[in-house]
Design a protein around this motif. Structure first.
Motif, short mmCIF file in Angstrom:
data_model
loop_
_atom_site.label_atom_id
_atom_site.label_comp_id
_atom_site.label_asym_id
_atom_site.label_seq_id
_atom_site.Cartn_x
_atom_site.Cartn_y
_atom_site.Cartn_z
N VAL A 10 -57.69 44.25 -18.57
CA VAL A 10 -57.56 44.30 -19.99
C VAL A 10 -58.16 45.54 -20.58
N LYS A 13 -56.17 48.79 -20.31
CA LYS A 13 -54.99 48.92 -21.13
C LYS A 13 -55.25 49.87 -22.29
N GLU A 14 -56.49 49.93 -22.75
CA GLU A 14 -56.79 50.80 -23.86
C GLU A 14 -56.62 52.26 -23.50
N ARG A 113 -58.40 46.57 -31.12
CA ARG A 113 -57.66 46.70 -29.87
C ARG A 113 -58.05 45.61 -28.88
N ARG A 117 -55.53 42.73 -27.42
CA ARG A 117 -55.28 42.71 -25.98
C ARG A 117 -55.61 41.36 -25.36
N ASN A 344 -51.01 44.94 -15.01
CA ASN A 344 -50.23 44.16 -15.98
C ASN A 344 -50.44 42.65 -15.91
N TYR A 385 -47.34 38.01 -19.93
CA TYR A 385 -47.33 39.46 -20.10
C TYR A 385 -46.15 39.92 -20.96
N GLU A 389 -48.55 39.37 -24.22
CA GLU A 389 -49.47 40.50 -24.08
C GLU A 389 -48.81 41.84 -24.39
N LYS A 390 -47.66 42.08 -23.85
CA LYS A 390 -47.01 43.38 -24.05
C LYS A 390 -46.65 43.62 -25.52
N LEU A 393 -49.87 44.36 -27.27
CA LEU A 393 -50.38 45.65 -26.83
C LEU A 393 -49.65 46.78 -27.54
N ARG A 394 -48.35 46.60 -27.75
CA ARG A 394 -47.58 47.61 -28.49
C ARG A 394 -48.12 47.75 -29.91
N ARG A 397 -51.17 49.84 -29.98
CA ARG A 397 -50.94 51.27 -29.84
C ARG A 397 -50.42 51.90 -31.11
#
Length: 411
Positions: A10, A13-14, A113, A117, A344, A385, A389-390, A393-394, A397
């Protein structure tokens, strides 16, 4: 009794999102000579380390096997200690890079973030467990509503630390989230401490302060130790912080050294020589040492000095994988399958494996239980994921990238 993946894939990912807006990587802002504040390699050492992702995969596999077949890997919970050290390393080098690049650390951005996440996937897990508890008679999910509330608030470790006897059913359905509590509480406090020392001290003093902080949990464990305090020591953030701080110490030390510094060459040489022995010792613990059982004098040693020893072994591995990407261990762990899973899926695997274990036990599955656990856990991790999560996560970002401080904008 075991976590992982920071949040253990995790935190890394940052790396993909800290300097990215709308999915496009931006080059670091030009840095004035004085702006590095004694950390000349902080910005350059932010690339993804594929071998660390592979190490996450190996660690989470040990945790799963430990929970399904504890007789096979009685000490598999030691993999959680490895996760702690990886997380401390990744988070600290991200914070150092931001401090050097921008002259400060945006705490609100950091916490946002982390929330995006980690929390959405955890809330989904809690909701599923609570739903199974209220709509089925599966004994493995009895009490999941209360456990879900504690897990969502990252308080499972606090409740477990206060229980002197056998763990109660209050946290048992989601007992594995104790490690998430430790990590999140560390993430809440460590950026504040790091920012404080960065603003007030030279880089060498920051390194010494981090090393001193690594020793404090050991001293505190020695003060607290008695057999009745085992749960308190095992689950407490204050008593496990040295394992996260060991990774932080590696990040600070490497950020201080230029690529041509002879001390870096020394670290590269010795971490490479010690990496395989460190991995072998950790594997031996996982294979032979029931670290969560009462073994008399051995337990006292483990719950005081042992945690720091494991942190040192884990830090050696992290340093070797960072500094020696060409070494055989790094190349094996960086192979595409383990690296992709660690990057992932390791967080999802950690989240879902324990409820899957309890589900299969409630259904009376005995034959092929390990294989069934692996297959079902991987399916749930993939779903987590791609569906949860994905997308979040987007969102982590996407956003406005703060402008660099004027002093950092001019070379």
């Amino acid at each position: 009794m075991a976590k992982a993946p920071d949040s253990t894939a995790v935190a890394d990912k940052e790396q993909e999102g800290a300097d990215t807006a709308v999915g496009v990587r931006r080059p670091p802002a030009p840095v004035a000579p004085r702006a590095s504040r004694g950390f000349p390699s902080a910005v350059s050492r932010t690339g993804r380390v594929g071998a660390l992702d592979g190490l996450r995969t190996l660690a989470v596999a040990l945790v799963v096997v430990h929970h399904v077949e504890p007789d096979v890997l009685p000490g598999g919970a030691v993999a959680v200690d490895v996760f702690f050290t990886i997380s401390g390393f990744v988070i600290t080098r991200l914070l150092l890079a931001e401090y050097v690049r921008r002259g400060g650390i945006s705490l609100m951005s950091f916490y946002r973030r982390r929330w995006l996440r980690l929390v959405p996937a955890l809330l989904a897990l809690c909701a599923v467990c609570a739903l199974l508890a209220s709509t089925t008679s599966l004994w493995g999910f009895d009490g999941s509503l209360q456990a879900a509330g504690l897990s969502a608030a990252f308080l499972t470790n606090v409740v477990r630390a206060m229980e002197s006897g056998p763990y109660s059913e209050l946290t048992r359905p989601l007992a594995h989230t104790w490690s998430l509590g430790v990590e999140e509480q560390f993430y809440l406090l460590w950026p504040l401490v790091l920012l404080f020392v960065l603003r007030r001290f030279r880089a060498r003093t920051v390194l010494l302060c981090t090393a001193a902080l690594c020793a404090l949990p050991l001293l505190w464990r020695c003060v607290l130790w008695n057999p009745e305090a085992a749960h308190r020591i095992y689950n407490g953030t204050d008593t496990r912080a040295d394992q996260l701080l060991a990774g932080a110490l590696v990040a600070v030390a490497l950020a201080r050294l230029r690529s041509d510094d002879p001390r870096l060459t020394l670290l590269r040489t010795w971490s490479g020589r010690l990496a395989w022995p460190a991995l072998a010792l950790l594997g031996l613990v996982a294979w032979q040492v029931p670290v969560t059982e009462d073994l008399g004098v051995w337990t006292a040693v483990w719950y005081t000095v042992g945690f720091l020893a494991v942190a040192a072994l884990s830090a050696t591995l992290v340093m070797a994988l960072e500094l020696r990407p060409e070494a055989r261990m790094s190349r094996l762990l960086a192979l595409t399958p383990p690296a992709w899973v660690g990057r992932n899926l390791s967080y999802g695997i950690y989240l879902w494996h324990y409820p899957v274990v309890r589900l299969l036990a409630s259904l009376g599955v005995e034959e092929g239980r390990l294989a069934a656990t692996l297959v079902l856990t991987l399916l749930m991790a993939l779903l987590s994921y791609y569906a949860i999560e994905k997308p979040f996560l987007r969102r982590a970002r996407v956003g406005k990238v703060p402008a660099p401080a004027p002093a950092l904008a001019v070379t």
